[in-house]
Design a protein around this motif. Structure first.
Motif, PDB file in Angstrom:
ATOM      1  N   PRO A  53       0.817  -1.207   0.000  1.00  8.56           N
ATOM      2  CA  PRO A  53       0.000   0.000   0.000  1.00  8.56           C
ATOM      3  C   PRO A  53       0.857   1.266   0.000  1.00  8.56           C
ATOM      4  O   PRO A  53       1.917   1.294   0.622  1.00  8.56           O
ATOM      5  CB  PRO A  53      -0.788  -0.103   1.313  1.00  8.56           C
ATOM      6  CG  PRO A  53      -0.843  -1.560   1.587  1.00  8.56           C
ATOM      7  CD  PRO A  53       0.439  -2.124   1.077  1.00  8.56           C
ATOM      8  N   PHE A  54       0.417   2.271  -0.720  1.00  9.14           N
ATOM      9  CA  PHE A  54       1.001   3.615  -0.819  1.00  9.14           C
ATOM     10  C   PHE A  54       2.211   3.677  -1.757  1.00  9.14           C
ATOM     11  O   PHE A  54       2.759   4.743  -1.981  1.00  9.14           O
ATOM     12  CB  PHE A  54       1.375   4.209   0.560  1.00  9.14           C
ATOM     13  CG  PHE A  54       0.345   3.957   1.628  1.00  9.14           C
ATOM     14  CD1 PHE A  54      -0.958   4.378   1.447  1.00  9.14           C
ATOM     15  CD2 PHE A  54       0.656   3.278   2.802  1.00  9.14           C
ATOM     16  CE1 PHE A  54      -1.924   4.142   2.429  1.00  9.14           C
ATOM     17  CE2 PHE A  54      -0.293   3.036   3.782  1.00  9.14           C
ATOM     18  CZ  PHE A  54      -1.584   3.469   3.590  1.00  9.14           C
ATOM     19  N   THR A  55       2.644   2.523  -2.290  1.00  9.02           N
ATOM     20  CA  THR A  55       3.774   2.522  -3.222  1.00  9.02           C
ATOM     21  C   THR A  55       3.322   3.067  -4.570  1.00  9.02           C
ATOM     22  O   THR A  55       2.233   2.769  -5.041  1.00  9.02           O
ATOM     23  CB  THR A  55       4.306   1.077  -3.391  1.00  9.02           C
ATOM     24  OG1 THR A  55       4.775   0.631  -2.126  1.00  9.02           O
ATOM     25  CG2 THR A  55       5.453   1.025  -4.383  1.00  9.02           C
ATOM     26  N   GLU A  56       4.194   3.855  -5.171  1.00 11.60           N
ATOM     27  CA  GLU A  56       3.869   4.458  -6.464  1.00 11.60           C
ATOM     28  C   GLU A  56       4.764   3.844  -7.530  1.00 11.60           C
ATOM     29  O   GLU A  56       5.946   3.567  -7.276  1.00 11.60           O
ATOM     30  CB  GLU A  56       4.116   5.965  -6.378  1.00 11.60           C
ATOM     31  CG  GLU A  56       3.589   6.769  -7.532  1.00 11.60           C
ATOM     32  CD  GLU A  56       3.840   8.264  -7.301  1.00 11.60           C
ATOM     33  OE1 GLU A  56       3.921   8.694  -6.134  1.00 11.60           O
ATOM     34  OE2 GLU A  56       3.976   8.981  -8.302  1.00 11.60           O
ATOM     35  N   GLY A  57       4.227   3.637  -8.708  1.00 14.63           N
ATOM     36  CA  GLY A  57       5.035   3.048  -9.763  1.00 14.63           C
ATOM     37  C   GLY A  57       4.415   3.251 -11.129  1.00 14.63           C
ATOM     38  O   GLY A  57       3.346   3.874 -11.257  1.00 14.63           O
ATOM     39  N   THR A  58       5.090   2.745 -12.120  1.00 22.24           N
ATOM     40  CA  THR A  58       4.520   2.741 -13.467  1.00 22.24           C
ATOM     41  C   THR A  58       3.922   1.359 -13.687  1.00 22.24           C
ATOM     42  O   THR A  58       4.650   0.362 -13.730  1.00 22.24           O
ATOM     43  CB  THR A  58       5.615   3.028 -14.517  1.00 22.24           C
ATOM     44  OG1 THR A  58       6.232   4.274 -14.176  1.00 22.24           O
ATOM     45  CG2 THR A  58       5.021   3.120 -15.900  1.00 22.24           C
ATOM     46  N   ALA A  59       2.613   1.325 -13.775  1.00 24.12           N
ATOM     47  CA  ALA A  59       1.914   0.039 -13.900  1.00 24.12           C
ATOM     48  C   ALA A  59       1.632  -0.257 -15.370  1.00 24.12           C
ATOM     49  O   ALA A  59       1.261   0.645 -16.129  1.00 24.12           O
ATOM     50  CB  ALA A  59       0.604   0.085 -13.119  1.00 24.12           C
ATOM     51  N   THR A  60       1.812  -1.506 -15.727  1.00 21.41           N
ATOM     52  CA  THR A  60       1.410  -1.946 -17.061  1.00 21.41           C
ATOM     53  C   THR A  60       0.367  -3.039 -16.880  1.00 21.41           C
ATOM     54  O   THR A  60       0.603  -4.003 -16.146  1.00 21.41           O
ATOM     55  CB  THR A  60       2.624  -2.502 -17.837  1.00 21.41           C
ATOM     56  OG1 THR A  60       3.624  -1.478 -17.897  1.00 21.41           O
ATOM     57  CG2 THR A  60       2.241  -2.919 -19.249  1.00 21.41           C
ATOM     58  N   LEU A 113      -6.484  14.688  -8.989  1.00 20.79           N
ATOM     59  CA  LEU A 113      -6.710  13.833  -7.815  1.00 20.79           C
ATOM     60  C   LEU A 113      -5.485  12.958  -7.565  1.00 20.79           C
ATOM     61  O   LEU A 113      -5.034  12.803  -6.427  1.00 20.79           O
ATOM     62  CB  LEU A 113      -7.959  12.969  -8.029  1.00 20.79           C
ATOM     63  CG  LEU A 113      -8.317  12.016  -6.887  1.00 20.79           C
ATOM     64  CD1 LEU A 113      -8.656  12.781  -5.611  1.00 20.79           C
ATOM     65  CD2 LEU A 113      -9.488  11.113  -7.269  1.00 20.79           C
ATOM     66  N   PHE A 114      -4.944  12.397  -8.639  1.00 21.76           N
ATOM     67  CA  PHE A 114      -3.751  11.552  -8.499  1.00 21.76           C
ATOM     68  C   PHE A 114      -2.593  12.356  -7.890  1.00 21.76           C
ATOM     69  O   PHE A 114      -1.934  11.893  -6.951  1.00 21.76           O
ATOM     70  CB  PHE A 114      -3.341  10.997  -9.875  1.00 21.76           C
ATOM     71  CG  PHE A 114      -2.128  10.115  -9.816  1.00 21.76           C
ATOM     72  CD1 PHE A 114      -2.232   8.785  -9.468  1.00 21.76           C
ATOM     73  CD2 PHE A 114      -0.871  10.627 -10.095  1.00 21.76           C
ATOM     74  CE1 PHE A 114      -1.114   7.973  -9.396  1.00 21.76           C
ATOM     75  CE2 PHE A 114       0.256   9.832 -10.023  1.00 21.76           C
ATOM     76  CZ  PHE A 114       0.136   8.500  -9.680  1.00 21.76           C
ATOM     77  N   THR A 118      -0.910  11.507  -4.197  1.00 21.07           N
ATOM     78  CA  THR A 118       0.510  11.105  -4.071  1.00 21.07           C
ATOM     79  C   THR A 118       1.312  12.169  -3.317  1.00 21.07           C
ATOM     80  O   THR A 118       2.160  11.835  -2.484  1.00 21.07           O
ATOM     81  CB  THR A 118       1.134  10.838  -5.455  1.00 21.07           C
ATOM     82  OG1 THR A 118       0.875  11.969  -6.301  1.00 21.07           O
ATOM     83  CG2 THR A 118       0.562   9.593  -6.088  1.00 21.07           C
ATOM     84  N   ALA A 119       1.008  13.454  -3.590  1.00 20.85           N
ATOM     85  CA  ALA A 119       1.715  14.519  -2.870  1.00 20.85           C
ATOM     86  C   ALA A 119       1.354  14.469  -1.381  1.00 20.85           C
ATOM     87  O   ALA A 119       2.212  14.706  -0.524  1.00 20.85           O
ATOM     88  CB  ALA A 119       1.349  15.876  -3.457  1.00 20.85           C
ATOM     89  N   ALA A 120       0.102  14.147  -1.092  1.00 16.09           N
ATOM     90  CA  ALA A 120      -0.317  14.060   0.315  1.00 16.09           C
ATOM     91  C   ALA A 120       0.406  12.912   1.022  1.00 16.09           C
ATOM     92  O   ALA A 120       0.862  13.069   2.159  1.00 16.09           O
ATOM     93  CB  ALA A 120      -1.826  13.861   0.400  1.00 16.09           C
ATOM     94  N   PHE A 121       0.531  11.773   0.367  1.00 14.52           N
ATOM     95  CA  PHE A 121       1.280  10.658   0.966  1.00 14.52           C
ATOM     96  C   PHE A 121       2.719  11.101   1.274  1.00 14.52           C
ATOM     97  O   PHE A 121       3.269  10.777   2.326  1.00 14.52           O
ATOM     98  CB  PHE A 121       1.304   9.453   0.021  1.00 14.52           C
ATOM     99  CG  PHE A 121       0.010   8.691  -0.058  1.00 14.52           C
ATOM    100  CD1 PHE A 121      -0.943   8.774   0.949  1.00 14.52           C
ATOM    101  CD2 PHE A 121      -0.264   7.863  -1.143  1.00 14.52           C
ATOM    102  CE1 PHE A 121      -2.140   8.065   0.881  1.00 14.52           C
ATOM    103  CE2 PHE A 121      -1.453   7.155  -1.225  1.00 14.52           C
ATOM    104  CZ  PHE A 121      -2.389   7.254  -0.223  1.00 14.52           C
ATOM    105  N   ASP A 122       3.314  11.840   0.339  1.00 13.32           N
ATOM    106  CA  ASP A 122       4.688  12.303   0.558  1.00 13.32           C
ATOM    107  C   ASP A 122       4.762  13.272   1.735  1.00 13.32           C
ATOM    108  O   ASP A 122       5.689  13.198   2.542  1.00 13.32           O
ATOM    109  CB  ASP A 122       5.236  12.980  -0.706  1.00 13.32           C
ATOM    110  CG  ASP A 122       5.598  11.962  -1.769  1.00 13.32           C
ATOM    111  OD1 ASP A 122       5.816  10.783  -1.413  1.00 13.32           O
ATOM    112  OD2 ASP A 122       5.652  12.338  -2.958  1.00 13.32           O
TER     113      ASP A 122
END
Lengths: 247, 185
Positions: A53-60, A113-114, A118-122
Motif C-alpha cells: 500500500p502507498f507505493t507508487e510506480g509505473t503500472a502496465t 486527484l492523483f 501522491t503529494a499528500a502521501f509524501d
C-alpha cells in the motif's frame, strides 16, 4: 484488449487465492482500478515488495472491456513509502486518504486527484510528528473537493446570503457548509480563525495551516464526511486515525 | 477451497468416486475430526488438539521469550527453521484500517497479560510481516510493551538467503540498505 502503461499508486492490497494479490490502485490517466497481480505472493515473484500500500510506480496492465478486474503485467517502482508503517499517525492518516479515494473515486481520469493523493502521501511521510494531523486533515479536505463534495464556505447553505469571513458562523454538516446567523440550521459554530484555516485547506495551492484548535478541525472534518460522504457506512480509517491522535 | 481450481476439483471428485466407499468415509471422518478437535491454544492462540499446546507446555522451550506472529501458520514457518526455541503469541491478523481491522480485533490484551503478569517474559520478538501494515502493527505493540519493562525486538528485513541482488525488487533493496549493519556483528 489494450495494454496500458500509466503512473499508479497502490491504495489497497490483499491476498487473492494462494499466490496472487488484488490491488486497488489510483492511476493518473485512467482513474481508480482493481488489478490482479498473478503470482505476487510467490517467494520469488518479480513483484516482490513492490505492491505494498502507498507505493507508487509505473503500472502496465491489460484493460479488459466490461471487466472490473484487470491483469497487472509489470510494475516499475517510482516511490517507496514503506516508511508510512513506521509512524502510526501517518499510517492511519494515509489509510484515511486512501479510503476516501477507494470509496468515492471513479474510473474517470483525474490527474489532479492523483497528484493530490501522491503529494499528500509524501507530505505525511516527510512530515511525521506534530504537523501530521494538519497535513492529513488538509489533504482530506482537498481530496473531498476534487471528488466533488466541496463545502460551501462563503454563503449560507439555506438562504444563499453572503457570510462575512471575519465573523463566526454556524456550520451545518448536513447542509454542506456555513449558514448565516439568521438561518442557523446547525448547532456547530465556526470561529473566524477556524473558518480561515478551512478556507486555506480548501485552496488547492494553499499552505497547510498550523491549527489553533486542532480538535475543532478534526470534528468538522468528521461531521462533514459523516453527513455528506458516508452517512450509512462510516469511514473505518477515520476512527483509527482519531484513536492514534488521542494517544 | 484454497488452491483447488476447477480441474483439480474434478480430479479429486473422480478419484473419490473410483475409490472404495470406506476411503471416502475415512476422509469425511478426518475432516470432521479436524473441525471438532483442533482449536486455538488458550495461551498463545496456536492451533492445537490439546490446550495449552505442545509449545506452551514444552519443558525445553525458553519461557522468557515470546515471538508475536500474525497467524498460526506463521508458527509452522518459524518452527521449520529450527532456530527459535521460545514461545509464541498469535495476534489473529494485523492492523488494517482499510479492512476494518483495529486493535480490538487482535489478541493484544492476551499478549499484554502474558507479559505483565510476572510469568518471567523478558523479551518479545515482533515477527509480524514486513509489510506496511505489519510494520504499523509492530510499532503499535512496541508502544504498549515498552512500559511493561520487557526487551522488544523486531525480526530483520532484507534480501532472501540464496537470492540474487540483480533480481531483487527496489523496495526490498531499499529496506536492506536502510537496515544494513556493521560487518561481523
Amino acid at each position: 484488449m489494450p495494454l496500458v502503461t500509466v503512473r499508479a499508486v497502490v491504495l489497497q492490497s490483499f491476498a487473492y487465492s494462494e499466490t496472487s494479490k488484488i490491488l486497488r490502485v489510483l492511476t493518473a490517466e485512467h482513474g481508480a482500478h482493481a488489478l490482479v497481480a498473478k503470482g505476487a505472493q510467490r517467494p520469488r515473484s518479480r513483484f516482490g515488495g513492490l505492491l505494498e500500500p502507498f507505493t507508487e510506480g509505473t503500472a502496465t496492465f491489460y484493460v479488459k472491456e466490461g471487466r472490473d478486474l484487470h491483469t497487472l503485467t509489470g510494475w516499475d517502482l517510482l516511490r517507496n513509502r514503506q516508511g508510512l508503517g513506521r509512524d502510526l499517525v501517518g499510517f492511519a492518516g494515509a489509510s484515511l486518504l486512501a479510503e476516501l479515494v477507494l470509496r468515492f473515486g471513479t474510473e474517470d481520469a483525474d490527474p489532479r486527484l492523483f497528484e493530490e493523493v501522491t503529494a499528500a502521501f509524501d507530505r505525511v511521510l516527510d512530515g511525521a510528528g506534530a504537523q501530521c494531523e494538519a497535513t492529513v486533515v488538509a489533504a482530506a479536505w482537498r481530496i473531498v473537493v476534487l471528488l466533488g463534495f466541496a463545502p460551501q464556505t462563503e454563503s449560507c447553505v439555506s438562504c444563499g446570503a453572503g457570510v462575512s469571513a471575519d465573523q463566526s458562523a454556524p456550520f451545518d454538516p448536513s447542509g454542506g457548509g456555513v449558514a448565516c446567523l439568521a438561518c442557523r440550521p446547525g448547532r456547530r459554530t465556526l470561529d473566524p480563525v477556524s473558518r480561515e484555516e478551512l478556507r486555506r485547506m480548501l485552496d488547492p495551492g494553499g499552505e497547510t495551516p498550523n491549527f489553533v484548535r486542532p480538535r475543532v478541525q478534526r470534528d468538522l472534518l468528521r461531521a462533514f464526511l459523516q453527513h455528506q460522504l458516508a452517512p450509512e457506512r462510516s469511514l473505518r480509517s477515520l476512527e483509527f486515525f482519531e484513536e492514534q491522535l488521542a494517544e | 477451497m484454497p488452491g483447488i481450481g476447477r480441474k483439480t476439483a474434478s480430479r479429486l471428485t473422480y478419484h473419490l468416486l473410483k475409490a472404495p466407499p470406506e476411503d471416502a468415509q475415512r476422509l469425511a471422518r478426518a475432516i470432521q475430526a479436524v473441525k471438532e478437535r483442533v482449536r486455538a491454544c488458550e495461551r498463545c492462540g496456536n492451533l492445537t488438539e490439546h490446550s495449552p499446546c505442545v509449545i506452551c507446555q514444552g519443558a525445553r522451550r525458553d519461557q522468557s521469550v515470546v515471538c508475536v506472529v500474525e497467524e498460526a501458520s506463521d508458527i509452522a514457518a518459524i518452527e521449520r527453521a529450527g532456530e527459535y526455541r521460545g514461545l509464541y503469541h498469535v495476534l489473529g491478523g494485523r492492523l488494517s484500517p482499510l479492512d476494518g481491522v483495529g486493535p480490538s480485533d487482535l489478541t493484544i490484551p492476551g499478549l499484554l497479560a502474558r507479559v505483565g503478569d510476572g510469568q518471567g517474559v523478558e523479551e518479545v520478538v515482533l515477527a509480524t510481516n514486513p509489510s506496511v501494515e505489519g510494520e504499523a502493527t509492530a510499532l503499535y505493540l512496541h508502544k504498549l510493551l515498552v512500559p511493561l519493562g520487557v526487551r522488544v525486538t523486531r525480526i530483520a528485513r532484507g534480501l532472501p538467503v540464496g537470492g540474487d541482488l540483480e533480481y531483487a525488487d527496489g523496495v526490498t533493496i531499499a529496506e536492506a540498505m536502510q537496515n544494513r549493519r556493521e560487518f561481523g556483528t
